[in-house]
Structures are given as C-alpha cells and as structure tokens.
Design an enzyme around this catalytic site. Structure first.
Site, PDB file in Angstrom:
ATOM      1  N   GLY A   1     -30.742  11.382  29.659  1.00  0.00           N
ATOM      2  CA  GLY A   1     -30.029  12.206  30.254  1.00  0.00           C
ATOM      3  C   GLY A   1     -28.557  11.354  30.271  1.00  0.00           C
ATOM      4  N   ARG A   2     -27.941  11.172  31.075  1.00  0.00           N
ATOM      5  CA  ARG A   2     -26.550   9.996  31.350  1.00  0.00           C
ATOM      6  C   ARG A   2     -26.537   9.321  32.432  1.00  0.00           C
ATOM      7  NH1 ARG A   2     -23.218  12.987  29.143  1.00  0.00           N
ATOM      8  NH2 ARG A   2     -23.739  14.681  27.658  1.00  0.00           N
TER       9      ARG A   2
ATOM     10  N   ILE B   1     -20.655   6.057  31.000  1.00  0.00           N
ATOM     11  CA  ILE B   1     -21.323   4.872  30.049  1.00  0.00           C
ATOM     12  C   ILE B   1     -22.071   5.426  29.730  1.00  0.00           C
ATOM     13  CG2 ILE B   1     -22.687   3.160  30.010  1.00  0.00           C
ATOM     14  CD1 ILE B   1     -22.525   2.660  33.447  1.00  0.00           C
ATOM     15  N   ALA B   2     -23.028   6.444  29.230  1.00  0.00           N
ATOM     16  CA  ALA B   2     -23.571   6.804  28.458  1.00  0.00           C
ATOM     17  C   ALA B   2     -24.646   7.963  28.247  1.00  0.00           C
ATOM     18  CB  ALA B   2     -24.001   5.253  27.997  1.00  0.00           C
ATOM     19  N   ALA B   3     -25.404   8.401  27.122  1.00  0.00           N
ATOM     20  CA  ALA B   3     -25.802   9.320  27.189  1.00  0.00           C
ATOM     21  C   ALA B   3     -27.746   9.274  26.551  1.00  0.00           C
ATOM     22  CB  ALA B   3     -25.267  10.613  26.639  1.00  0.00           C
ATOM     23  N   GLY B   4     -28.297   9.109  26.881  1.00  0.00           N
ATOM     24  CA  GLY B   4     -29.585   9.397  26.259  1.00  0.00           C
ATOM     25  C   GLY B   4     -30.423  10.525  25.616  1.00  0.00           C
TER      26      GLY B   4
ATOM     27  N   ASP C   1     -39.709  -0.532  24.163  1.00  0.00           N
ATOM     28  CA  ASP C   1     -38.560   0.123  23.733  1.00  0.00           C
ATOM     29  C   ASP C   1     -37.297  -1.104  23.780  1.00  0.00           C
ATOM     30  OD1 ASP C   1     -36.757   1.568  22.090  1.00  0.00           O
ATOM     31  OD2 ASP C   1     -36.403   2.640  24.410  1.00  0.00           O
TER      32      ASP C   1
END
Length: 405
Positions: A52-53, A46-49, A173
């Site tokens: 992590g992932r 889906i996504a990373a930040g 956030d």
C-alpha cells in the site's frame, strides 16, 4: 425457551436494537470511533509498495508535537474492480508482531486503526533511512561515511536484530530502505510484513508470500533452494548492508530471474554469480551440507572463482582489519558458521576506537537532508468501496481535497 426469548427481547429493548440486541452498541461505537483524519493531519506522501502507501502526518492533539508515519494497506484489486477479502496475511503478521515488540531499535507501532475497508498502522516517524544516507554519500561525488557513524549504525542494526531473534522473530527483508534513522540518530528496523516466528516449523521462502525479498540481500542457502532456514538469513543481510555502507553501493548487485508462477521458482544464477565472484566458489569442506541443496547441480555448472573478499575490501578503501574480519564472518557461506547477532555485537570491531554511540549522528559536522515528501498522490484523493471503480470519492481520502475552482 419462552423465558429465553423474553430475556433476549428485554435485553434488545434495553439496548434499543430492535431484533438485533447489539445494533445500538454497534451504532454507539461507530459514533464515538475516531477516524484517521479525525486524529491526524496528513502532511504528505512518503512512499508506496506492494502493501500500500505510507504518509507523513502530525497529530491534531495540540499537546502532541510528534510526527508519524501512517501505513495504509491497500485492498485486493481485480482489473478495474476492487474486492475486499479481508486483511492480508502480511498486514495481520505486521500488526500482531509490532504490537508485541518493544525495543529502541525497532520502529514503534503507536496504534492501529480499522476504518471501513482499510487498515492503517500509525508508527513513530523517522526522518531518514539508510538508502537515503548512502545516496547522500555517493552523489554527486563519493564521500565515505565516517567510521564512527558507520560503526554506530551497524551496532544499532545488530542490536535490533538481536532483539528480534531473542523473541523468535525472523525479519527476512532487511535492506537499507527498511532501516530508518530518526533525527535523534536512533536506528529503527521497520517493515515487518515478511517477518516470521521461527519457533514453529518454517515453510519455504515463497510459500504464502506475494512479495519476494530483494535478491541483493538474500542468503546463499535461499538461492540454493533451502526449504527451511534460520536466523542466519538476517545476518547475511546485515553483512550485505555493512558492505554497502562501506562501498556506497550494493556488494552483490545481481539481476533477478522472474518467477513464471508461484510453484516454479527459477535458480537465481546471476545473483549467485555475483556472490561467488567476490567470496569465491563454495566448497563442501567449508559447507558440509552444500550438496544437499536442491540447486546444487545448478551451482556445479557455474564457473569457479577463488576468494576475493579481501581484494574487494581493499579496492573500496577498507583498512580496518577488525572491520574486515567482522564482514567476512557475517558473509560466511555456511549459515551454521555465520555469526549470530549477539556474537557480532561482542566483536572486537565495536570495542576499539572510535566507540559506538546511541546517536549515529554524534560528532557529525553536517546534516542529512530531510526525507522527500510529496503533496501530490492520486491514491490519496480516491476512495474505493466494494463494487465501485477506482476514482470515486469517499471517506478513504487521506489527503484533504483541493478546493474546486
């Protein structure tokens, strides 16, 4: 002492652990412990930040038809080598908070799996997020979000924030990318990695945090260097999200001044400029504690502007006066005057037609496209152990390897 040794020896032999009385127990636990890939089939990435992932998955239990989002926290890296110094502060905070929180508008943590040197958080899956919805309505041409949809989104967001604050949790956030919506139209606040309990004395924004909140949604008291802050920082972010849902673009889209180091926090002049261009320059008459902020002198050096929020609202096609009143109360400079989440939920904007719905997609004649899922992700094909380089194979592989030709 001899009796104690005989007792330990007997206990050890009983467990079959030799010199370690708990070795057999540990071995049995390891054999019966289910690994991530034993329980879930990974559908895609889906996504990373910075944490992590995140992967989309389905249960391997035939009786479970639900889909899940699996958040994998990454290890600390130093150059090519990977070092495992334990679970990060952000991961610990998110695991602890999510395990306790239970509200319809907060993403539900299903389970946490600690496997080798990785920690996985398994959440209920949400097909959409507000960033995706805003993009749908702004590309290729502008299509305003229907008021009944927007109003229901905002009400559910405030309901989730109210629950957090009633339980002494600051999210810190909030932004469209962290606000999910299920296929059933239920909004879910996610990503509590920066959340804090505020029953204890609060530290400054940057103390102990590797991640810095996106400045577009950061409250003015934080930009001015507030050392301690209140739940009002979340309500400012809600106001920014409300404005973005209306305009289909961020209301305060500033450029971030990068930090030289963790102790030297620059004044975010450009972001503050974007705020005062729309809200006008803050005045001590309206914000009595203004002069006490560390960056007050920097603020005084900036060009002054009159209030322009109403003109901005009209420029984006806003006509609902109660909606404007709610927006202006959420974007109050003085955090003491900013609406609380509870007060915002009771605002007349939500009592007039169209009424809010528990399904934000109710009455819609179209469907948003599903979340984009990638089946290609280099990280999920690798495994890292202490002292090894990235790219070596192993059990941390979340994605079934492709068959070798």
């Amino acid at each position: 002492m001899s009796n104690y040794r005989r007792g330990v020896g007997s206990y050890s032999r009983m467990l079959g652990g030799g010199t370690n009385p708990f070795a057999a127990y540990t071995a049995r636990k390891a054999k019966t412990k289910k690994r991530v890939l034993d329980k879930y089939e990974i559908i895609g990435y889906i996504a990373a930040g910075t944490y992590g992932r995140v992967y989309k998955a389905r249960s391997k239990d035939p009786g479970d038809t639900n889909q899940y989002a699996i958040k994998k926290f990454k290890a600390d890296k130093e150059g090519e080598m990977v070092h495992y110094a334990g679970i990060s502060q952000s991961a610990c905070r998110e695991v602890a908070l999510c395990a306790e929180l239970d509200n319809r508008n907060i993403t539900k943590l299903v389970e946490t799996i600690l496997e080798d040197t990785c920690i996985y958080m398994v959440f209920e899956y949400a097909e959409h997020d507000l960033l995706q919805i805003i993009h749908y309505h702004s590309h290729p041409e502008r299509k305003p979000i229907p008021e009944y949809t927007l109003k229901s989104i905002l009400w559910q967001l405030l309901n989730g924030v109210s629950y957090l604050h009633q339980n002494w949790v600051l999210h810190r956030d909030l932004k469209p990318a962290n606000t999910m919506v299920t296929s059933d139209g239920v909004l879910k606040i996610g990503d509590l990695g920066l959340a804090r309990l505020f029953s204890n004395p609060l530290q400054s924004l940057y103390s102990g945090d590797k991640v810095v909140v996106t400045i577009w949604y950061r409250a003015p008291e934080l930009l001015l260097g507030a050392r301690h802050y209140s739940p009002a920082v979340d309500l400012w972010a809600v106001g920014c999200i409300f404005a973005e849902l209306l305009a289909l673009r961020p209301i305060f889209k500033g450029e971030e001044a990068k930090m030289d180091n963790k102790t030297n926090v620059p004044f975010q002049r450009n972001q503050m400029q974007k705020i005062i261009e729309i809200l006008g320059s803050p005045q001590e008459d309206d914000w009595p504690s203004l002069s006490k902020f560390p960056e007050y002198e920097s603020l005084k050096q900036m060009k002054t502007f009159p209030p322009n929020l109403e003109a901005w609202y009209q420029s984006i096609g806003g006509t609902n006066q109660k909606g404007f009143q709610l927006l202006s109360r959420l974007l109050e400079y003085d955090p003491a005057k900013r609406l609380t989440a509870n007060d915002a939920l009771l605002h007349p904007y939500f009592t007039e037609a169209p009424k809010v719905s528990q399904n934000v997609f109710e009455r819609q004649e179209y469907k948003y496209p599903p979340r984009r899922i990638s089946c290609e992700d280099s990280d999920i094909k690798t495994m890292t152990y202490q002292g090894t380089k990235r790219g070596s194979q192993g059990g941390d592989n979340l994605h079934p390897r492709k068959k070798q030709k």
